[in-house]
Write an enzyme that holds these catalytic residues in place. Structure first.
Site, mmCIF file in Angstrom:
data_model
loop_
_atom_site.group_PDB
_atom_site.id
_atom_site.type_symbol
_atom_site.label_atom_id
_atom_site.label_comp_id
_atom_site.label_asym_id
_atom_site.label_seq_id
_atom_site.Cartn_x
_atom_site.Cartn_y
_atom_site.Cartn_z
ATOM 1 N N ASP A 460 1.250 -1.304 0.320
ATOM 2 C CA ASP A 460 -0.180 -0.364 -0.556
ATOM 3 C C ASP A 460 1.358 1.445 0.039
ATOM 4 O O ASP A 460 1.678 0.995 0.636
ATOM 5 C CB ASP A 460 -0.915 -0.322 1.412
ATOM 6 C CG ASP A 460 -2.318 0.562 0.934
ATOM 7 O OD1 ASP A 460 -2.013 1.164 0.707
ATOM 8 O OD2 ASP A 460 -3.377 0.440 1.674
ATOM 9 N N ASP A 528 -10.997 1.616 -2.695
ATOM 10 C CA ASP A 528 -11.436 1.342 -1.875
ATOM 11 C C ASP A 528 -12.841 1.312 -1.282
ATOM 12 O O ASP A 528 -13.753 1.202 -0.515
ATOM 13 C CB ASP A 528 -11.512 2.321 -0.404
ATOM 14 C CG ASP A 528 -9.553 2.173 0.708
ATOM 15 O OD1 ASP A 528 -9.692 1.185 -0.354
ATOM 16 O OD2 ASP A 528 -9.028 3.213 1.040
HETATM 17 C C1 GLA Z 1 -5.653 2.334 2.256
HETATM 18 C C2 GLA Z 1 -5.959 0.941 1.079
HETATM 19 C C3 GLA Z 1 -7.152 -0.756 2.344
HETATM 20 C C4 GLA Z 1 -7.040 -0.594 3.254
HETATM 21 C C5 GLA Z 1 -6.296 0.702 4.263
HETATM 22 C C6 GLA Z 1 -5.274 0.601 5.666
HETATM 23 O O1 GLA Z 1 -6.803 2.758 2.267
HETATM 24 O O2 GLA Z 1 -7.181 0.717 0.055
HETATM 25 O O3 GLA Z 1 -7.888 -1.447 1.387
HETATM 26 O O4 GLA Z 1 -5.449 -1.525 3.363
HETATM 27 O O5 GLA Z 1 -5.456 1.437 3.178
HETATM 28 O O6 GLA Z 1 -4.424 1.484 6.352
#
Ligand code: GLA
Length: 707
Positions: A460, A528
């Site tokens: 990420d 997300d």
């Molecule tokens: C990002 C990712 C999510 C999750 C969060 C965790 O937003 O896209 O899927 O992993 O971080 O903090």
């Protein structure tokens, strides 16, 4: 491709280079001043006619017009007044290169045109690659300071080094398709008439970005899914980038693109070469659908590291537990996930350092003792014992000030120490361009994977760059390039050291999805936002360039955590089945009936997985009812996913036509057992059998039963 025609040819008499792909031809010609100018990009033509193509002339013979022949990469000299793909400055303040053609090299499908500056020790190689199984042409540039390494330092300042400039033929009108969005709403397809102006698509964020994508398609305004000429390009770069599309008042449209945004500068010292990422281009005569399928096929054949491997049905605990992770809770979820058919369990954020929320811990990649007092091993063993693979979330490029790493190495961040560093999500960005930071990341991740038998990393990156600077470094803007390259290198190194390891690209959802990151990852976390209604549009945009196997799509809770919308489980599944299916809800709160239905739908997905992940994709309906048809390349099996988010009175769902089927064949509907003639399905379509009401989805499976 015709067997006797070489993929690349160069005719020295006329200075014409020709590149051939199975269904397209690209040609350029050296102008009198030695610089390569665009000649043709479109359907294959008889190349003997190319020499007859007259030189482009300016619309008015005046001392104010641009040189009419478009450059393959415009330097900042001569009567060139459009966006320059190459902008250099020399130590004495002079700007711009003036080329002398210095020769060409052909090596199989690769062509390099060498251009030397007439006045300075500078060489550009314009590079092209074609292949026999794709219409995609790869282009990049290499710029070399050819002064002796032991001579005077005399650096060249590079203000812009694009990978390529592309030119469409003269058309009566131009329309631009591109992707826009934001966090939770990535990949929204925008299709507008191209203004007579310079249109800039860019990311200044250090990441590919949620807001724009380095992909575009150009047509004359009349192309459709199944017809019309389309010129499309995509940049293989995961950092900041810039593409400038220039439709000039004379009717010509060119676009130039590459890494970095405006205002950056890089220093090239004697002996150094700066190589750009690939900017790939595709021509098709058969509409947006054919363009997408050609891109998908290219991504599979030449970008994704392991295209033949099924993407596993994953379970990810983020939406279920947030930062509230511990061994017992994750084991409970893992057992439920395995019961419903998940093949991979991914432990998301919150497992490391002092991470109880987003204020601390980033940088400290060791299990959080209160959550995992015995380390990750018991969870990993449980997951493996359940027959699933184990995946782990990491965010290696980031650091919280409240972390042991930051306390030990505050100088590792890429924010200038002379400015106040803006914190976003309470975190700062590490400067991966520093060799010691790259080495730390490579070693830390390698250890993590090795010690815990990690099968999958979700990588990420949850913020954009700000106040980027590199105190004391002679070429501080290099970090905009070298950070990205180091990220790619660390991913490559991990894959090489751990064959079988898979990586999911993520940046707050789909903030870093491009042909560069997909060359070392297996799939990308699309957004997300897991609300199926919103996802229909997000997935539509994603699929313009990227294949379904790279598009992670989860079924999550209802109401949805991002939008609050309630939707039925089957609808959520039907939308998520269009990509690499995953589950992301709090399974402990799902009823026995929901878990049973989930197990059943996961099993159905596994049956259609080869079609979705490796088949040909046809977008067969768009609008109030959207449908996507996945076809086995040999026509043996088909899956049709249809979605209707909202009903409208008096608008019953029309039959969905399946133009890709063989009109001479017959197909059995595996659920109704009815046999349909291909001709009827092509011409009249099939009833998608949507349930009544809003949030309706369906899956229809067809098997060819002969002709
Ligand atoms: C990002 C990712 C999510 C999750 C969060 C965790 O937003 O896209 O899927 O992993 O971080 O903090």
């Amino acid at each position: 491709m015709h067997a006797t025609l070489p993929p690349v040819s160069f005719d020295p008499d006329h200075g014409i280079a020709v590149l051939r792909t199975p269904n397209s031809l690209y040609a350029l010609r050296l102008a009198a001043d030695g610089s390569p100018r665009h000649l043709s990009w479109g359907p294959p033509v008889d190349t003997s006619t190319l020499a007859e193509v007259p030189d482009a002339v300016s619309p008015a013979a005046s001392s104010f017009e641009s040189d009419a022949a478009a450059d393959e990469l415009a330097p900042q000299t001569g009567a060139r007044f459009g966006p320059a793909g190459l902008q250099v400055r020399f130590a004495d303040g002079t700007r711009g290169a003036q080329w002398r053609f210095a020769g060409h090299r052909v090596d199989g499908g690769e062509l390099r045109l060498l251009l030397d500056d007439r006045h300075r020790p500078l060489r550009a190689a314009l590079c092209y690659r074609v292949r026999s199984d794709t219409d995609v042409i790869e282009r990049w540039t290499e710029l070399t300071h050819t002064g002796p390494a032991d001579g005077p330092p005399d650096p060249v300042t590079v203000d812009r080094l694009d990978s390529a400039s592309w030119t469409a033929p003269p058309l009566p009108d131009y329309r631009l398709s591109h992707l826009v969005g934001g966090w939770n709403s990535e990949f929204r397809l925008q299709r507008d008439r191209l203004p007579v102006a310079e249109t800039v698509l860019t990311s200044r964020r250090g990441l590919t970005g949620h807001h724009a994508s380095p992909w575009l398609a150009l047509d004359d305004g009349t192309a459709a899914e199944d017809r019309g000429e389309v010129w499309s390009t995509a940049l293989a770069w995961s950092g900041s980038w810039r593409v400038t599309v220039h439709r000039d008042p004379g009717g010509r449209t060119t676009w130039t693109g590459g890494f970095g945004h405006e205002g950056l500068q890089w220093t090239l010292r004697p002996g150094e070469t700066l190589r750009t990422p690939v900017y790939a281009g595709l021509y098709t005569a058969h509409g947006f659908g054919a363009a997408s399928r050609a891109w998908h096929q290219y991504v599979r054949a030449h970008v994704l590291p392991e295209p033949e491997r099924d993407r596993p049905v994953l379970y990810n605990s983020w939406e279920a537990t947030g930062f509230e992770v511990d061994e017992a809770g994750q084991i409970r979820l893992a057992r439920l996930a395995s019961r419903v058919g998940a093949e991979l369990f991914v432990l998301d954020d919150g497992w490391f350092g002092t991470r109880r929320d987003d204020r601390s811990g980033l940088g400290d990649w060791t299990p959080r003792p209160e959550a995992f007092p015995r380390g990750l091993r018991p969870l990993v063993d449980e997951v493996h014992g359940l027959g699933m693979e184990f995946g782990l979330w990491v965010e290696p490029e980031m650091v919280n000030r409240d972390s042991a790493l930051y306390r030990a190495h505050p100088e590792w961040v890429l924010h200038s120490p002379r400015l106040d560093a803006t914190e976003l999500r309470n975190q700062l960005v590490l400067n991966f361009a520093r060799p010691e930071v790259e080495a730390w990341a490579a070693e830390t991740l390698d250890r993590l994977v090795r010690e815990n038998d990690v099968d999958w990393l979700k990588w990420d990156a949850n913020r954009a760059f700000t106040e980027a600077g590199w105190d004391g470094h002679p070429d501080p803007d290099r970090l905009w390039i070298d950070h990205t390259r180091a990220v790619h290198r660390v991913m490559d190194g991990l894959r090489a050291a751990h064959p079988g390891l898979r990586i999911e690209a993520c940046a707050g959802g789909g903030g870093r999805v491009d042909l560069g990151v997909l060359a070392r990852t297996d799939q990308a976390w699309t957004s997300d936002n897991t609300d199926p209604v919103d996802r229909i549009g997000i997935q539509h945009g994603f699929g313009q360039l990227f294949p379904a196997q790279a598009m992670a799509a989860w079924v999550t809770d209802s109401p949805n955590t991002a939008t609050g919308r309630r939707t039925p489980l089957r609808f959520r599944f039907h939308v998520a089945m269009a990509g690499a299916l995953g589950l992301g809800g709090d399974l402990t709160s799902w009823s026995e009936e929901e878990l049973a239905a989930t197990a059943e739908l996961v099993a159905v997905y596994k049956e259609i997985r080869p079609l979705v992940q490796r088949g040909l994709q046809y977008r067969v309906a768009e609008g109030p009812v959207t449908a996507v048809h996945y076809a086995a390349p040999d026509d043996s099996e088909h899956a049709l996913l249809t979605w209707r988010p909202t009903t409208r009175f008096g608008h019953p769902a029309a039959p969905v036509r399946l133009p890709a089927l063989d009109p001479g064949a017959r197909y059995r509907d595996l659920d109704s057992d009815r046999v349909h003639s291909g001709a009827a399905l092509v011409r009249h379509g099939i009833d998608p059998r949507l349930p009544a009401g809003d949030h309706a989805g369906s899956l229809i499976r067809l098997r060819r039963v002969g002709s």
